[in-house]
Design an enzyme around this catalytic site. Structure first.
Site, mmCIF file in Angstrom:
data_model
loop_
_atom_site.group_PDB
_atom_site.id
_atom_site.type_symbol
_atom_site.label_atom_id
_atom_site.label_comp_id
_atom_site.label_asym_id
_atom_site.label_seq_id
_atom_site.Cartn_x
_atom_site.Cartn_y
_atom_site.Cartn_z
ATOM 1 N N CYS A 1 -19.578 -38.508 2.983
ATOM 2 C CA CYS A 1 -18.250 -38.468 2.904
ATOM 3 C C CYS A 1 -18.066 -36.807 2.593
ATOM 4 O O CYS A 1 -17.701 -36.252 1.458
ATOM 5 C CB CYS A 1 -17.801 -39.110 1.677
ATOM 6 S SG CYS A 1 -18.227 -40.905 1.462
ATOM 7 N N ALA A 2 -18.115 -36.112 3.783
ATOM 8 C CA ALA A 2 -18.421 -34.583 3.749
ATOM 9 C C ALA A 2 -16.819 -33.945 3.336
ATOM 10 O O ALA A 2 -17.050 -32.764 2.766
ATOM 11 C CB ALA A 2 -18.691 -34.244 5.067
ATOM 12 N N GLY B 1 -16.556 -30.171 3.779
ATOM 13 C CA GLY B 1 -18.067 -29.518 4.055
ATOM 14 C C GLY B 1 -18.549 -28.785 2.988
ATOM 15 O O GLY B 1 -19.600 -28.133 3.409
ATOM 16 N N GLY B 2 -18.263 -28.528 1.875
ATOM 17 C CA GLY B 2 -18.750 -27.630 1.087
ATOM 18 C C GLY B 2 -20.190 -27.931 0.624
ATOM 19 O O GLY B 2 -21.186 -27.034 0.755
ATOM 20 N N LYS B 3 -20.391 -29.463 0.604
ATOM 21 C CA LYS B 3 -21.790 -29.733 0.056
ATOM 22 C C LYS B 3 -22.737 -29.504 1.281
ATOM 23 O O LYS B 3 -23.813 -29.426 1.291
ATOM 24 C CB LYS B 3 -21.810 -30.861 -0.519
ATOM 25 C CG LYS B 3 -21.319 -30.994 -1.935
ATOM 26 C CD LYS B 3 -21.064 -32.443 -2.581
ATOM 27 C CE LYS B 3 -19.802 -33.052 -2.112
ATOM 28 N NZ LYS B 3 -18.623 -32.428 -2.210
ATOM 29 N N ASP C 1 -17.077 -37.780 8.042
ATOM 30 C CA ASP C 1 -15.830 -37.880 7.327
ATOM 31 C C ASP C 1 -14.825 -38.589 8.314
ATOM 32 O O ASP C 1 -14.684 -38.711 9.647
ATOM 33 C CB ASP C 1 -15.056 -36.699 6.727
ATOM 34 C CG ASP C 1 -14.422 -37.006 5.583
ATOM 35 O OD1 ASP C 1 -15.164 -36.951 4.406
ATOM 36 O OD2 ASP C 1 -12.856 -36.968 5.766
ATOM 37 N N ASP D 1 -21.023 -38.676 -1.586
ATOM 38 C CA ASP D 1 -19.947 -38.182 -2.595
ATOM 39 C C ASP D 1 -18.736 -39.138 -2.404
ATOM 40 O O ASP D 1 -17.849 -38.771 -1.625
ATOM 41 C CB ASP D 1 -19.532 -36.699 -2.540
ATOM 42 C CG ASP D 1 -18.662 -36.250 -3.671
ATOM 43 O OD1 ASP D 1 -18.404 -36.793 -4.457
ATOM 44 O OD2 ASP D 1 -18.371 -34.945 -3.526
ATOM 45 N N CYS E 1 -16.407 -37.823 -8.861
ATOM 46 C CA CYS E 1 -15.929 -36.904 -9.816
ATOM 47 C C CYS E 1 -15.161 -37.858 -10.849
ATOM 48 O O CYS E 1 -14.023 -37.588 -10.679
ATOM 49 C CB CYS E 1 -15.174 -35.964 -9.174
ATOM 50 S SG CYS E 1 -14.128 -36.249 -7.812
#
Length: 421
Positions: free
Chosen positions: A230-231, A234-236, A254, A301, A354
């Site tokens: 679940c990009a 794309g930070g991770k 995504d 995520d 989160c």
């Protein structure tokens, strides 16, 4: 900044645009600023701080203000939480306004019900009572009312943390190394980092420390095949690519073309050549199924309530509900089950949200393990210790703003058995 009637009028108009909360508050505010291009930097900063401050303290303000309009909410916030005194406000308001503002300033927060003090809706307070004491709920609520700091992640492919800290300091930007993430920097204040050369050349990315720690839990090796399921923007994925020194291969999946498009300029800046964004329809897309049994590391995520990010997104308290969380739980379970099919024997999957709600976290993982006996639960504290990260919240990683000064993140690490038992 000296407050003027024009400031009050513009901030009230911005709040009026945001308060229906039909869309995320930050996106509505960005549109408001586009429609009002003559606003200066200080004006925008004041409006943004006021709008998000009101969203953080809305339960209290609406309870104690007789008629809660955008203007009265703004005045109440400025007097009670922004630190303005009556002498500063009196020239800008009527005598009647001055009278109720004085009364509001005298109201003690401690005299309010728990849900108002914590700034949580009743349904959420009730859920929290299921696994927290009242003092813990209050502490959590108060920590979520504080604005979040600005964290950066150093792109290890292009720079190191000490170098970046020195360059930031030379630009007049003060910061310090984050306590847990070896790649993190926490800035003091909210400098405009997006025009800084470190940002434009890809040496740093904005990323909360809690999110950075997911990469250390996943711990991809250089030549691994990796999926960020679940990009988002794309930070991770970028972080994982840097860990792998741009070797191996990362698929960033995504369902949102817009989010993946936001990854493109970040990918260009990053210097990575091993990251492949992939638009999928859902977790059962053919692009996903083609990779079954071929992947060494999977990061999930998962879409979630986002309640762990209330410092940044206080509007989520009104945009989520018990019904929406039930829908999210079904989606989380389905995504985790589908993502797990990608792993090779001996592969590792990290499931994260989160959120601080067990029903989105531990319960999803426990239900998955009950249905997938070939998977075992790894100890997150031990995995982080292997990376020389001194963070022990037990088997699961559970972070909170009060204890760790991060967003409220949850993570579990799972491993697929090497052979059938």
């Amino acid at each position: 900044m000296r407050l003027t009637p024009a400031h009050l009028e513009t901030a009230t108009a911005a709040l009026r645009a945001v308060l229906p909360l039909e869309h995320p508050a930050d996106s509505i505010l960005r549109r408001f600023f586009r429609e009002n291009p003559k606003l200066g930097v200080n004006d925008r900063a004041f409006i943004a701080e006021a709008v998000f401050g009101i969203l953080r303290h809305r339960f209290f303000l609406e309870r104690v203000i007789d008629i809660a309009t955008p203007r009265s909410l703004l005045l109440g916030y400025l007097a009670k939480f922004h630190g303005m005194n009556l002498r500063e406000l009196t020239p800008l308001v009527s005598e009647a306004d001055a009278k109720w503002i004085a009364q509001l300033k005298a109201v003690r927060l401690e005299s309010q019900p728990l849900a108002v003090q914590a700034e949580f809706p009743d349904w959420l307070t009730e859920k929290l009572h299921g696994f927290m004491e009242e003092r813990e709920i209050l502490d959590l609520g108060r920590s979520m009312q504080e604005p979040a700091p600005l964290d950066l992640r150093v792109n290890a492919l292009l720079a190191n943390r000490e170098e970046v800290l020195a360059l930031l300091k030379s630009d007049g930007i003060e910061g310090d190394a984050t306590p847990y993430s070896p790649a993190g920097i926490r800035l003091f204040g909210k400098p405009g980092i997006n025009r800084n050369e470190l940002f434009t050349t890809g040496k740093v990315e904005v990323q909360d420390e809690s999110s950075q720690l997911l990469g250390y839990l996943l711990a991809p090796r250089r030549r691994d095949m990796v999926v960020d399921f679940c990009a988002g923007a794309g930070g991770k994925s970028l972080m994982l690519g840097a860990f792998m020194r741009s070797q191996g291969r990362i698929y960033a999946f995504d369902t949102s073309e817009k989010r993946l498009n936001n990854l493109k300029p970040r990918l260009k800046r990053s210097g990575l050549s091993n990251l492949y964004p992939q638009l999928i329809v859902n977790e059962n897309d053919l692009k996903v199924k083609r990779l079954a049994g071929k992947i060494d590391r999977v990061l999930v995520d998962a879409p979630c309530s986002g309640l762990g990010t209330l410092r940044r997104n206080p509007d989520l308290k009104w945009r989520q509900s018990p019904h929406s969380i039930e829908e999210l739980k079904r989606k989380q379970g389905a995504i985790l089950a589908s993502a797990s099919n990608l792993l090779k024997p001996g592969g590792r999957l990290v499931y994260a949200t989160c959120s601080f709600l067990p029903e989105e976290n531990q319960e999803i993982v426990e239900n998955f393990l009950a249905a997938h006996p070939l998977f075992t639960l790894l100890n997150c504290a031990e995995l982080l210790a292997q990376q020389k990260i001194p963070l022990d919240t037990g088997v699961f990683m559970q972070l909170s703003p009060r204890s760790h000064h991060t967003d409220g993140f949850f993570a579990a690490a799972l491993e697929l058995a090497n052979s059938k038992k």
